[in-house]
Motif scaffolding. Structure first.
Motif, mmCIF file in Angstrom:
data_model
loop_
_atom_site.group_PDB
_atom_site.id
_atom_site.type_symbol
_atom_site.label_atom_id
_atom_site.label_comp_id
_atom_site.label_asym_id
_atom_site.label_seq_id
_atom_site.Cartn_x
_atom_site.Cartn_y
_atom_site.Cartn_z
ATOM 1 N N ASP A 1 50.396 22.960 48.511
ATOM 2 C CA ASP A 1 50.043 21.754 47.746
ATOM 3 C C ASP A 1 49.294 22.133 46.470
ATOM 4 O O ASP A 1 49.558 21.584 45.385
ATOM 5 C CB ASP A 1 49.162 20.828 48.585
ATOM 6 C CG ASP A 1 49.931 20.104 49.680
ATOM 7 O OD1 ASP A 1 51.177 20.100 49.625
ATOM 8 O OD2 ASP A 1 49.268 19.556 50.594
ATOM 9 N N ARG A 2 48.360 23.059 46.592
ATOM 10 C CA ARG A 2 47.544 23.452 45.431
ATOM 11 C C ARG A 2 48.379 24.192 44.392
ATOM 12 O O ARG A 2 48.201 23.993 43.186
ATOM 13 C CB ARG A 2 46.369 24.321 45.875
ATOM 14 C CG ARG A 2 45.318 23.561 46.666
ATOM 15 C CD ARG A 2 44.017 24.338 46.713
ATOM 16 N NE ARG A 2 42.953 23.565 47.335
ATOM 17 C CZ ARG A 2 41.668 23.925 47.309
ATOM 18 N NH1 ARG A 2 41.312 25.036 46.699
ATOM 19 N NH2 ARG A 2 40.743 23.194 47.894
ATOM 20 N N VAL A 3 49.257 25.062 44.848
ATOM 21 C CA VAL A 3 50.124 25.772 43.902
ATOM 22 C C VAL A 3 51.072 24.787 43.227
ATOM 23 O O VAL A 3 51.297 24.838 42.012
ATOM 24 C CB VAL A 3 50.913 26.885 44.611
ATOM 25 C CG1 VAL A 3 51.795 27.624 43.604
ATOM 26 C CG2 VAL A 3 49.979 27.866 45.315
ATOM 27 N N LYS B 1 42.828 30.060 41.716
ATOM 28 C CA LYS B 1 43.933 30.627 40.947
ATOM 29 C C LYS B 1 45.281 30.008 41.317
ATOM 30 O O LYS B 1 46.295 30.317 40.677
ATOM 31 C CB LYS B 1 43.990 32.142 41.154
ATOM 32 C CG LYS B 1 44.352 32.593 42.556
ATOM 33 C CD LYS B 1 44.307 34.125 42.655
ATOM 34 C CE LYS B 1 44.689 34.609 44.051
ATOM 35 N NZ LYS B 1 44.582 36.076 44.147
ATOM 36 N N ARG B 2 45.325 29.154 42.314
ATOM 37 C CA ARG B 2 46.610 28.681 42.830
ATOM 38 C C ARG B 2 47.348 27.786 41.832
ATOM 39 O O ARG B 2 48.519 28.019 41.536
ATOM 40 C CB ARG B 2 46.400 27.971 44.168
ATOM 41 C CG ARG B 2 45.939 28.937 45.251
ATOM 42 C CD ARG B 2 45.493 28.253 46.529
ATOM 43 N NE ARG B 2 44.955 29.229 47.476
ATOM 44 C CZ ARG B 2 44.325 28.924 48.596
ATOM 45 N NH1 ARG B 2 44.134 27.639 48.921
ATOM 46 N NH2 ARG B 2 43.867 29.876 49.390
ATOM 47 N N ALA B 3 46.699 26.764 41.335
ATOM 48 C CA ALA B 3 47.361 25.893 40.356
ATOM 49 C C ALA B 3 47.717 26.640 39.072
ATOM 50 O O ALA B 3 48.828 26.492 38.564
ATOM 51 C CB ALA B 3 46.486 24.675 40.056
ATOM 52 N N PRO B 4 46.811 27.476 38.506
ATOM 53 C CA PRO B 4 47.198 28.243 37.310
ATOM 54 C C PRO B 4 48.401 29.150 37.540
ATOM 55 O O PRO B 4 49.253 29.284 36.666
ATOM 56 C CB PRO B 4 45.932 29.052 36.996
ATOM 57 C CG PRO B 4 44.809 28.231 37.536
ATOM 58 C CD PRO B 4 45.360 27.617 38.791
ATOM 59 N N ALA C 1 52.304 41.280 42.228
ATOM 60 C CA ALA C 1 51.600 40.311 41.376
ATOM 61 C C ALA C 1 51.030 39.147 42.181
ATOM 62 O O ALA C 1 51.752 38.280 42.644
ATOM 63 C CB ALA C 1 52.550 39.780 40.304
ATOM 64 N N HIS C 2 49.715 39.154 42.316
ATOM 65 C CA HIS C 2 49.057 38.145 43.139
ATOM 66 C C HIS C 2 47.875 37.507 42.423
ATOM 67 O O HIS C 2 47.105 36.764 43.037
ATOM 68 C CB HIS C 2 48.582 38.765 44.456
ATOM 69 C CG HIS C 2 47.489 39.775 44.286
ATOM 70 N ND1 HIS C 2 47.690 40.990 43.683
ATOM 71 C CD2 HIS C 2 46.171 39.736 44.625
ATOM 72 C CE1 HIS C 2 46.559 41.657 43.660
ATOM 73 N NE2 HIS C 2 45.620 40.922 44.214
ATOM 74 N N SER C 3 47.738 37.798 41.137
ATOM 75 C CA SER C 3 46.681 37.186 40.342
ATOM 76 C C SER C 3 47.320 36.493 39.138
ATOM 77 O O SER C 3 48.492 36.719 38.823
ATOM 78 C CB SER C 3 45.677 38.246 39.858
ATOM 79 O OG SER C 3 46.284 39.118 38.915
ATOM 80 N N VAL C 4 46.548 35.672 38.466
ATOM 81 C CA VAL C 4 47.050 34.946 37.297
ATOM 82 C C VAL C 4 47.579 35.923 36.251
ATOM 83 O O VAL C 4 48.700 35.807 35.752
ATOM 84 C CB VAL C 4 45.932 34.064 36.708
ATOM 85 C CG1 VAL C 4 46.375 33.444 35.391
ATOM 86 C CG2 VAL C 4 45.535 32.970 37.693
ATOM 87 N N ASP C 5 46.763 36.922 35.919
ATOM 88 C CA ASP C 5 47.129 37.879 34.879
ATOM 89 C C ASP C 5 48.346 38.694 35.282
ATOM 90 O O ASP C 5 49.275 38.897 34.482
ATOM 91 C CB ASP C 5 45.940 38.804 34.604
ATOM 92 C CG ASP C 5 46.233 39.847 33.547
ATOM 93 O OD1 ASP C 5 46.409 39.463 32.381
ATOM 94 O OD2 ASP C 5 46.296 41.046 33.893
ATOM 95 N N ALA C 6 48.375 39.180 36.523
ATOM 96 C CA ALA C 6 49.488 40.025 36.959
ATOM 97 C C ALA C 6 50.801 39.251 36.972
ATOM 98 O O ALA C 6 51.841 39.772 36.553
ATOM 99 C CB ALA C 6 49.192 40.601 38.342
ATOM 100 N N LEU C 7 50.778 38.010 37.452
ATOM 101 C CA LEU C 7 52.003 37.218 37.490
ATOM 102 C C LEU C 7 52.515 36.947 36.083
ATOM 103 O O LEU C 7 53.723 37.037 35.815
ATOM 104 C CB LEU C 7 51.762 35.904 38.231
ATOM 105 C CG LEU C 7 52.996 35.025 38.444
ATOM 106 C CD1 LEU C 7 54.032 35.734 39.309
ATOM 107 C CD2 LEU C 7 52.610 33.685 39.072
ATOM 108 N N GLU C 8 51.614 36.636 35.165
ATOM 109 C CA GLU C 8 52.036 36.373 33.793
ATOM 110 C C GLU C 8 52.633 37.624 33.150
ATOM 111 O O GLU C 8 53.653 37.567 32.456
ATOM 112 C CB GLU C 8 50.865 35.856 32.965
ATOM 113 C CG GLU C 8 51.253 35.458 31.554
ATOM 114 C CD GLU C 8 50.250 34.532 30.907
ATOM 115 O OE1 GLU C 8 50.656 33.736 30.040
ATOM 116 O OE2 GLU C 8 49.057 34.601 31.263
ATOM 117 N N LYS C 9 52.024 38.783 33.401
ATOM 118 C CA LYS C 9 52.526 40.018 32.802
ATOM 119 C C LYS C 9 53.904 40.381 33.339
ATOM 120 O O LYS C 9 54.805 40.746 32.575
ATOM 121 C CB LYS C 9 51.546 41.161 33.060
ATOM 122 C CG LYS C 9 50.308 41.128 32.175
ATOM 123 C CD LYS C 9 49.378 42.284 32.480
ATOM 124 C CE LYS C 9 48.187 42.300 31.520
ATOM 125 N NZ LYS C 9 47.228 43.390 31.848
#
Length: 492
Positions: free
Chosen positions: A419-421, A387-390, A352-360
């Motif tokens: 920092d961004r994450v 995508k880092r902060a989200p 999971a390396h994207s917003v959607d994948a991490l949330e799922k």
């Protein structure tokens, strides 16, 4: 093969030399990989312009070159041909050079933001178990009947066209009947899968990702749609994703649809039950219902299984035999890859390396954990910074503890990435630790985990190396988890 033969039917202009020259040592974009008798393809890249390396390629023995521009100095002697698009031309010439191996194989390409590797793995398992000799080319490694392909490439997911065609030739000569290819958006944009004569294109989903390359979500969508615009004969389409409308418009009579959310589709999953043992569901197809069990928990796993099942059906196999294979599916490396730690906690390693994948994946874990959810993650460098902060916010919202760490910073300052994450993570009330060293971060998470907890180690999956500026360091997340756990006195 003579260059003029390979160029037949392709619009081109001869700038220098004799096009009857024999290409005997392959085709390459890399001047360092040129051998005497090779065709060098000069392309404009994001970082380097191949036209600057014509002289080097000729010194190394290139007998001809393809170029896009005319404002370059041409070394005397070798043949130089100008084409409008060197990437398209290279794919066509490579296919011809290797005897159009795609025509000899049943080809399936899988594209989408998430799920490509899992669907490819499932198809490999199903087709192989049902008697087909199958090769796989993708992120999880390129192999034929479980053995690595003896063709090198520096592409993580989809090889450059010359390497891809060489792999297909290797498969055909080795007796393969079919292949499954992961088709990334950049591979489609850069024409790497042209002239592979694909039988089936599979679409999983589209969510914001790779915007550092594509700049806009619309550009990203258009890149994915290229697979279904004349590059495959049939399509498998996830009806639950809005992009399905575009694919169905392109291939209205040759598409098979899937849905895991109740939409009327050719293959429809209902009665979905998720547990620690996996996913149970019913697949409806042509008026019949079939019970499925998949030893991977999560609705996303059901969606992937539907796509793989549809492609296997189009490949000539029955649903009941497909279901029987998927029920015994081996662990997919780096995709919800689980390990039982000495503390009684469960560790999940996932790509999971994207917003959607991490949330799922976190939503799935949240529904299974009887204790806390501890997440170890970070974001890669030289990749979409938006995508880092989200992702930080998602990790905080769906976890009880987050250990923020480096993934593969590449050419960026790892602390600036963190920092961004952290900016997104800090908007949630969830406690977190910031530990740049990934091994130390995993050790910290394991030391805090107790029975019933689930530790998610996200972002790298089965990637064997961490990448820093100018160097790569061997680092396989699951192996590190096991090593740290054994050092603490545990057993697998």
């Amino acid at each position: 093969m003579q260059l003029c033969t390979a160029l037949a039917g392709l619009e081109h202009a001869l700038l220098a030399g004799d096009p009857r020259v024999d290409i005997t040592a392959g085709i390459t974009f890399d001047p360092r990989a040129v051998h005497p008798g090779a065709l060098f393809v000069a392309r404009d890249g994001r970082r380097l312009d191949g036209h600057r390396f014509l002289a080097l390629a000729y010194r190394r023995g290139a007998v001809a070159a393809l170029v896009e521009r005319t404002d370059v100095e041409l070394p005397a002697g070798p043949c130089v041909v100008r084409v409008a698009d060197v990437r398209t031309a290279a794919a066509r010439l490579a296919s011809r050079y290797y005897g159009e191996p795609g025509r000899e194989l049943w080809g399936i390409a899988v594209t989408g933001t998430n799920g490509k590797t899992s669907v490819a793995f499932m198809l490999e398992a199903v087709l192989g178990a049902l008697g087909r000799r199958v090769g796989v080319i993708g992120t999880g490694g390129s192999r034929f009947e479980g053995r690595p392909l003896l063709v090198s490439t520096n592409m993580i997911t989809t090889p450059q066209a010359p390497e891809l065609q060489a792999m297909l030739r290797y498969l055909a000569d080795g007796g393969a009947e079919c292949f499954v290819l992961e088709a990334s958006s950049m591979a489609l944009l850069h024409r790497r899968v042209e002239h592979t004569f694909l039988d089936i294109g599979v679409f999983t989903n589209l969510t914001p990702d790779h915007l550092d390359d594509h700049l806009t979500l619309e550009n990203y969508r258009q890149a994915k749609l290229r697979l279904f615009n004349g590059r495959c004969r049939q399509a498998v389409v996830n009806l639950d994703d809005p992009v399905s409308t575009d694919i169905l418009a392109l291939m209205p009579d040759t598409s098979v649809t899937c849905s895991a959310s109740g939409r009327p589709a050719d293959l429809r999953a209902t009665d979905i039950g998720i547990s620690a043992a996996g996913s149970d569901f019913t697949v409806h197809h042509e008026g019949t219902a079939h019970a499925f069990h998949l030893p991977v928990p999560g609705r996303f796993a059901v969606e992937n299984a539907l796509a793989a099942t549809a492609a296997a059906v189009l490949s000539g196999h029955g649903i009941e035999e497909i279901a029987a294979v998927l029920a015994e599916l081996p662990q997919i490396p780096g995709r919800f890859d689980t390990y039982r730690a000495r503390s009684g906690a469960t560790v999940v390693v996932d790509y999971a390396h994207s917003v959607d994948a991490l949330e799922k994946v976190l939503t799935t874990i949240r529904g299974l954990a009887t204790g806390r959810v501890i997440t170890v993650f970070g974001c890669s460098g030289d990749r979409d910074p938006g995508k880092r902060a989200p992702m930080g916010e998602i990790a905080g919202r769906l976890s009880d503890l987050v250990v923020l760490t480096s993934t593969s910073p590449r050419g960026e300052d790892p602390e600036l990435i963190l920092d961004r994450v952290e900016a997104g993570l800090a908007t949630t009330p969830t406690p977190y630790a910031r530990i740049g060293d990934r091994r130390e971060a995993i050790a910290e998470a394991l030391s805090r985990a107790r029975g019933g907890d689930v530790v998610l180690v996200a972002g790298r999956g089965s990637d064997p190396c961490q990448r820093f500026a100018g160097r790569s360091v061997p680092f396989l997340d699951k192996a590190v988890v096991q090593e740290l756990d054994r050092a603490a006195g545990g057993r697998a």
